[in-house]
Design an enzyme around this catalytic site. Structure first.
Site, PDB file in Angstrom:
ATOM      1  N   ARG A  17      42.697  38.708  37.554  1.00  0.00           N
ATOM      2  CA  ARG A  17      43.518  38.014  38.690  1.00  0.00           C
ATOM      3  C   ARG A  17      43.292  36.417  38.635  1.00  0.00           C
ATOM      4  O   ARG A  17      43.912  35.492  38.265  1.00  0.00           O
ATOM      5  CB  ARG A  17      43.416  38.564  39.934  1.00  0.00           C
ATOM      6  N   ASP A  18      41.965  36.218  39.128  1.00  0.00           N
ATOM      7  CA  ASP A  18      41.696  34.818  39.392  1.00  0.00           C
ATOM      8  C   ASP A  18      41.536  33.908  38.230  1.00  0.00           C
ATOM      9  O   ASP A  18      41.734  32.804  38.102  1.00  0.00           O
ATOM     10  CB  ASP A  18      40.544  34.561  40.301  1.00  0.00           C
ATOM     11  N   HIS A 211      31.921  33.613  46.442  1.00  0.00           N
ATOM     12  CA  HIS A 211      32.711  33.423  45.442  1.00  0.00           C
ATOM     13  C   HIS A 211      32.540  31.780  44.854  1.00  0.00           C
ATOM     14  O   HIS A 211      33.057  31.028  45.436  1.00  0.00           O
ATOM     15  CB  HIS A 211      34.241  33.646  45.931  1.00  0.00           C
ATOM     16  N   HIS A 213      32.714  28.784  42.210  1.00  0.00           N
ATOM     17  CA  HIS A 213      33.284  27.974  40.999  1.00  0.00           C
ATOM     18  C   HIS A 213      31.897  27.310  40.384  1.00  0.00           C
ATOM     19  O   HIS A 213      31.208  26.832  41.060  1.00  0.00           O
ATOM     20  CB  HIS A 213      34.495  27.393  41.156  1.00  0.00           C
ATOM     21  N   CYS A 244      41.355  26.537  39.870  1.00  0.00           N
ATOM     22  CA  CYS A 244      42.396  26.601  41.149  1.00  0.00           C
ATOM     23  C   CYS A 244      43.422  25.639  40.928  1.00  0.00           C
ATOM     24  O   CYS A 244      43.253  24.621  40.179  1.00  0.00           O
ATOM     25  CB  CYS A 244      41.672  26.059  42.505  1.00  0.00           C
TER      26      CYS A 244
END
Lengths: 309, 309
Positions: A17-18, A211, A213, A244
């Site tokens: 998904r991400d 979470h 990055h 993002c």
């Protein structure tokens, strides 16, 4: 040695998904399913596989229904879908029998929330309160996600109390898990350590998830700092896929294979097969037709003499 | 918050030696000089610029004399050369007026030392004892490097006491600095923390330097763990250049720009200009004609609202 370091952790794979969401070229549904199935074989018990956002906003994820319908993973794998609003939840619930967890989200930064979903934080949270209740009533787990928890380029550092107030509101509404997202890769390990110490203290009984990055290469340092503070739940993306949409240049999530390598080398159990994750990431690389930025994808797992046959 | 975390650190840029050495295509001497000069402008006070190894072994570094002769950095920049043996030291000393520090090395792993320099550790250390004395007598700083300090694929974890015994022997011979190298990227942050706690305790008055590779993406986590243990001296390579000739797949050192970004975001001073390092790394990328694996090279420094004009 930290006394708060857990000896085992849960890792949710969020690449389907991400990660996929940030891919400019459409990935075939069959390829997505093949990759998710490979992740299932790697031992993940939690995989985020779909998002019920408007297909015109993120066309890449418009095949969520087909993915959910056809994916083939062991019965004990908890599949997660992300919903941006009540309309998205309505659509997701049509596939109710095919998933087990729902993620709802808000940005701690007012400006980032506005740019991301075109609503104020208050508006988003009012909707979230209702959604969390509905998700709970459906007998599903609700994992709330707070984006820009560690700061954002528009507003700078977000007051820790404000972030944890949002987390507590999610928990009171019925979320069993709150994930703190470093959406634009702005966290540092000193702050990550302080942050997770405070979050774990403030949210007893709630699963606190990190979470991160890897925007500036510090993602694993942040994950290590969170671990040392007692955090036992992480999200990452195979192949270091992700990022993002806003602002530009907000590159990938931390790479699952690098995170798992670090934990295993430290003696922290994940229940996952590192070679199988690397294999899935290499398959993603060939599906996407470009070199991914994960490091273990090149180097492979650490080889100790005992592991050489 | 760690009470042993230093509030400022020294970073030696090793890209022009440790990085360039691993480049398969010959880099023009003019390009090397231009890049080293750019690093000087970024504020580095320590740069490793040359190696006096046999030109047939590492042709890439055969222009050490020309590089030393023509490089143009501020007077307070300490240039370092690496020498593998007494012959190399003889050659280096012909350029005595152009550098300030000499690195000598050994592998803690017997097998790695044999594969790397075709001598036993004892043979290497006997030569090192003599070299350290000569370097000291020349009024130069001697930085000893212990490769495979955290383990190696051939022998596994190397006994910590054995590594620190080697370090102490170097210090007794007159080395003012001992660098511990994670040559094949095998360290993890839990062990790195324990290692530097022990090393700093065992080596009072000696500068203890951490030299990590990012082979499996964990390099900055290891650097953070070393920092938290009190380590205040680091080596890194702009653009994440580097690696190790043996075994194959031992990819780059930690990226200087990612390390500096992490330290600055934590409030740990380096005295360096991050934008200038990123500029130098981007220049290296264009000289080398391939995409480098550093993350800050893509994302740039963290932008906080206060830093946006």
């Amino acid at each position: 040695m930290s006394t708060r370091r857990p000896d085992h952790v849960h890792i949710r794979e969020v690449g389907p998904r991400d990660g996929f969401q940030n891919e400019p070229e459409r990935i075939a549904t069959d390829d997505k399913i093949r990759l998710i199935n490979a992740l299932g074989r790697a031992g993940f018990k939690r995989i985020e596989v779909a998002s019920f956002v408007r297909p015109d906003v993120i066309p890449q994820l418009s095949d969520g229904v087909q993915v959910l319908d056809r994916v083939d993973v062991p019965d004990d794998v908890s599949l997660m879908v992300l919903v941006p609003n009540s309309k998205g939840l309505d659509n997701a619930l049509k596939m109710r029998h095919r998933f087990h967890e729902v993620a709802v989200f808000v940005s701690a930064s007012e400006t980032h929330n506005k740019k991301n979903v075109n609503r104020t934080v208050d508006e988003t949270m009012a909707d979230n309160d209702v959604m969390v209740g509905r998700i709970k009533a459906e007998g599903l787990n609700c994992a709330a996600v707070i984006a820009t928890s560690f700061g954002c380029p528009y507003e700078g550092r977000i007051d820790l109390k404000r972030v944890l107030d949002l987390a507590e509101r999610f928990a009171e509404a019925g979320a069993t898990e709150v994930g703190f997202g470093d959406t634009t890769g702005i966290a540092n390990p000193a702050y990550a350590g302080e942050f997770f110490t405070a979050a774990l203290e403030r949210l007893p009984g709630v699963e606190v998830t990190a979470h991160f990055h890897n925007t500036r290469g510090q993602g694993l340092a942040n994950a290590f700092a969170a671990l040392e503070a007692g955090c036992a739940s992480f999200e990452s993306s195979f192949g270091e896929l992700g990022g993002c949409p806003v602002p530009a240049g907000s590159t990938g999530n931390i790479a699952t294979e690098d995170l798992v390598s670090m934990f295993h080398e430290m003696g922290v159990a994940t229940g996952l097969s590192l070679p199988a994750i690397i294999e899935a990431a290499r398959e993603a690389q060939s599906v996407l037709g470009r070199t991914l930025t994960s490091h273990s994808i090149i180097a492979g797992p650490v080889t100790w003499p005992s592991s050489i046959a």
